[in-house]
Motif scaffolding. Structure first.
Motif, PDB file in Angstrom:
ATOM      1  N   ALA A  88       0.835  -1.207   0.000  1.00 52.03           N
ATOM      2  CA  ALA A  88       0.000   0.000   0.000  1.00 52.03           C
ATOM      3  C   ALA A  88       0.871   1.259   0.000  1.00 52.03           C
ATOM      4  O   ALA A  88       0.581   2.216  -0.718  1.00 52.03           O
ATOM      5  CB  ALA A  88      -0.937  -0.006   1.205  1.00 52.03           C
ATOM      6  N   TRP A  92       1.118   3.995  -3.061  1.00 50.03           N
ATOM      7  CA  TRP A  92       0.854   5.413  -2.787  1.00 50.03           C
ATOM      8  C   TRP A  92       2.062   6.259  -3.183  1.00 50.03           C
ATOM      9  O   TRP A  92       1.917   7.315  -3.800  1.00 50.03           O
ATOM     10  CB  TRP A  92       0.494   5.589  -1.309  1.00 50.03           C
ATOM     11  CG  TRP A  92       0.075   6.971  -0.946  1.00 50.03           C
ATOM     12  CD1 TRP A  92       0.732   7.833  -0.109  1.00 50.03           C
ATOM     13  CD2 TRP A  92      -1.099   7.677  -1.384  1.00 50.03           C
ATOM     14  NE1 TRP A  92       0.036   9.018  -0.004  1.00 50.03           N
ATOM     15  CE2 TRP A  92      -1.096   8.943  -0.773  1.00 50.03           C
ATOM     16  CE3 TRP A  92      -2.157   7.336  -2.225  1.00 50.03           C
ATOM     17  CZ2 TRP A  92      -2.097   9.889  -0.981  1.00 50.03           C
ATOM     18  CZ3 TRP A  92      -3.157   8.273  -2.436  1.00 50.03           C
ATOM     19  CH2 TRP A  92      -3.129   9.533  -1.828  1.00 50.03           C
ATOM     20  N   THR A  95       2.086   6.710  -7.051  1.00 52.29           N
ATOM     21  CA  THR A  95       1.070   7.614  -7.612  1.00 52.29           C
ATOM     22  C   THR A  95       1.302   9.056  -7.182  1.00 52.29           C
ATOM     23  O   THR A  95       1.106   9.976  -7.976  1.00 52.29           O
ATOM     24  CB  THR A  95      -0.362   7.139  -7.306  1.00 52.29           C
ATOM     25  OG1 THR A  95      -1.268   7.799  -8.183  1.00 52.29           O
ATOM     26  CG2 THR A  95      -0.778   7.356  -5.883  1.00 52.29           C
ATOM     27  N   VAL A  96       1.761   9.267  -5.954  1.00 52.75           N
ATOM     28  CA  VAL A  96       2.032  10.633  -5.493  1.00 52.75           C
ATOM     29  C   VAL A  96       3.277  11.195  -6.184  1.00 52.75           C
ATOM     30  O   VAL A  96       3.294  12.361  -6.588  1.00 52.75           O
ATOM     31  CB  VAL A  96       2.165  10.678  -3.955  1.00 52.75           C
ATOM     32  CG1 VAL A  96       2.667  12.027  -3.470  1.00 52.75           C
ATOM     33  CG2 VAL A  96       0.818  10.358  -3.300  1.00 52.75           C
ATOM     34  N   VAL A 104      -3.336  11.548  -8.889  1.00 50.41           N
ATOM     35  CA  VAL A 104      -3.665  10.805  -7.669  1.00 50.41           C
ATOM     36  C   VAL A 104      -5.162  10.455  -7.657  1.00 50.41           C
ATOM     37  O   VAL A 104      -5.974  11.121  -7.020  1.00 50.41           O
ATOM     38  CB  VAL A 104      -3.230  11.556  -6.386  1.00 50.41           C
ATOM     39  CG1 VAL A 104      -3.426  10.669  -5.159  1.00 50.41           C
ATOM     40  CG2 VAL A 104      -1.777  12.012  -6.478  1.00 50.41           C
ATOM     41  N   ALA A 108      -6.809   5.277  -5.850  1.00 52.53           N
ATOM     42  CA  ALA A 108      -5.503   5.160  -5.190  1.00 52.53           C
ATOM     43  C   ALA A 108      -5.589   5.678  -3.758  1.00 52.53           C
ATOM     44  O   ALA A 108      -5.053   5.072  -2.829  1.00 52.53           O
ATOM     45  CB  ALA A 108      -4.440   5.920  -5.977  1.00 52.53           C
ATOM     46  N   TYR A 109      -6.290   6.792  -3.587  1.00 56.00           N
ATOM     47  CA  TYR A 109      -6.489   7.337  -2.242  1.00 56.00           C
ATOM     48  C   TYR A 109      -7.273   6.348  -1.382  1.00 56.00           C
ATOM     49  O   TYR A 109      -6.904   6.069  -0.237  1.00 56.00           O
ATOM     50  CB  TYR A 109      -7.211   8.686  -2.276  1.00 56.00           C
ATOM     51  CG  TYR A 109      -7.604   9.135  -0.895  1.00 56.00           C
ATOM     52  CD1 TYR A 109      -6.661   9.688  -0.033  1.00 56.00           C
ATOM     53  CD2 TYR A 109      -8.904   8.954  -0.433  1.00 56.00           C
ATOM     54  CE1 TYR A 109      -7.008  10.058   1.257  1.00 56.00           C
ATOM     55  CE2 TYR A 109      -9.262   9.320   0.854  1.00 56.00           C
ATOM     56  CZ  TYR A 109      -8.320   9.877   1.693  1.00 56.00           C
ATOM     57  OH  TYR A 109      -8.660  10.228   2.969  1.00 56.00           O
ATOM     58  N   ALA A 112      -5.070   3.460  -0.258  1.00 55.38           N
ATOM     59  CA  ALA A 112      -4.118   3.848   0.786  1.00 55.38           C
ATOM     60  C   ALA A 112      -4.841   4.136   2.101  1.00 55.38           C
ATOM     61  O   ALA A 112      -4.386   3.723   3.178  1.00 55.38           O
ATOM     62  CB  ALA A 112      -3.306   5.059   0.340  1.00 55.38           C
ATOM     63  N   LEU A 121      -1.297   8.421   6.855  1.00 57.74           N
ATOM     64  CA  LEU A 121      -1.302   8.707   5.421  1.00 57.74           C
ATOM     65  C   LEU A 121      -0.752  10.106   5.144  1.00 57.74           C
ATOM     66  O   LEU A 121       0.004  10.304   4.187  1.00 57.74           O
ATOM     67  CB  LEU A 121      -2.705   8.546   4.834  1.00 57.74           C
ATOM     68  CG  LEU A 121      -2.804   8.616   3.315  1.00 57.74           C
ATOM     69  CD1 LEU A 121      -1.851   7.626   2.635  1.00 57.74           C
ATOM     70  CD2 LEU A 121      -4.236   8.364   2.880  1.00 57.74           C
ATOM     71  N   THR A 125       2.701  10.788   3.142  1.00 56.69           N
ATOM     72  CA  THR A 125       2.725  11.713   2.001  1.00 56.69           C
ATOM     73  C   THR A 125       3.783  12.796   2.213  1.00 56.69           C
ATOM     74  O   THR A 125       4.449  13.202   1.256  1.00 56.69           O
ATOM     75  CB  THR A 125       1.323  12.304   1.770  1.00 56.69           C
ATOM     76  OG1 THR A 125       0.388  11.220   1.664  1.00 56.69           O
ATOM     77  CG2 THR A 125       1.269  13.140   0.501  1.00 56.69           C
TER      78      THR A 125
END
Length: 150
Positions: A88, A92, A95-96, A104, A108-109, A112, A121, A125
């Motif tokens: 996970a 994340w 994609t970020v 994003v 995907a959010y 995660a 999270l 990030t």
């Protein structure tokens, strides 16, 4: 390759500020190996030799096996080698880091957020954004990896 400048010397206050964010991530409660796997994956995506070298060495010191380390770029195909939490976090991170291409997506959010609590999270990030900043410094100014400095 020759380093263009010593950015740590050029902007000690700026690098200290980034170091403060790094300290926050260390104190966040996220597992160190998880964060270092994310740092490595972000650095691989960005092609930062200096950071790939550093985080690979860190992960080896933390007891991550070479087998696992070499499969970080292909973690999706690595079977059960990576835990659900690691998968996970890596998804994340990808994609970020590729935000300009991915935007994003909500899916995907949701994926995660299904594994990490809100603070986790957000801190994850922050870690991803921090490594993207460090990658840009090291790549822009041609920081020499330890393996190449010998």
């Amino acid at each position: 390759m020759t380093q263009r400048m010593d950015y740590n010397a050029a902007t000690p206050a700026g690098m200290k500020a980034l170091g403060g964010v790094y300290g926050h991530v260390l104190q966040s409660g996220l597992p160190k190996v998880l964060v270092d796997l994310v740092y490595l994956r972000v650095s691989q995506i960005n092609g930062c030799a200096y950071c790939i070298d550093m985080h690979s060495r860190d992960l080896l010191k933390e007891g991550v096996t070479v087998d696992k380390l070499v499969l970080v770029p292909a973690w999706r195909e690595a079977g059960g080698l990576f835990s659900a939490t690691e998968r996970a976090a890596l998804a994340w991170a990808e994609t970020v880091t590729r935000v300009a291409d991915t935007g994003v997506p909500d899916a995907a959010y949701a994926a995660a957020a299904g594994v990490f609590g809100e603070q986790q999270l957000a801190d994850l990030t922050i870690a991803i954004g921090l490594m993207n900043a460090y990658n840009r410094m090291a790549i822009s100014f041609r920081a020499v990896p330890a393996a190449a400095a010998r």
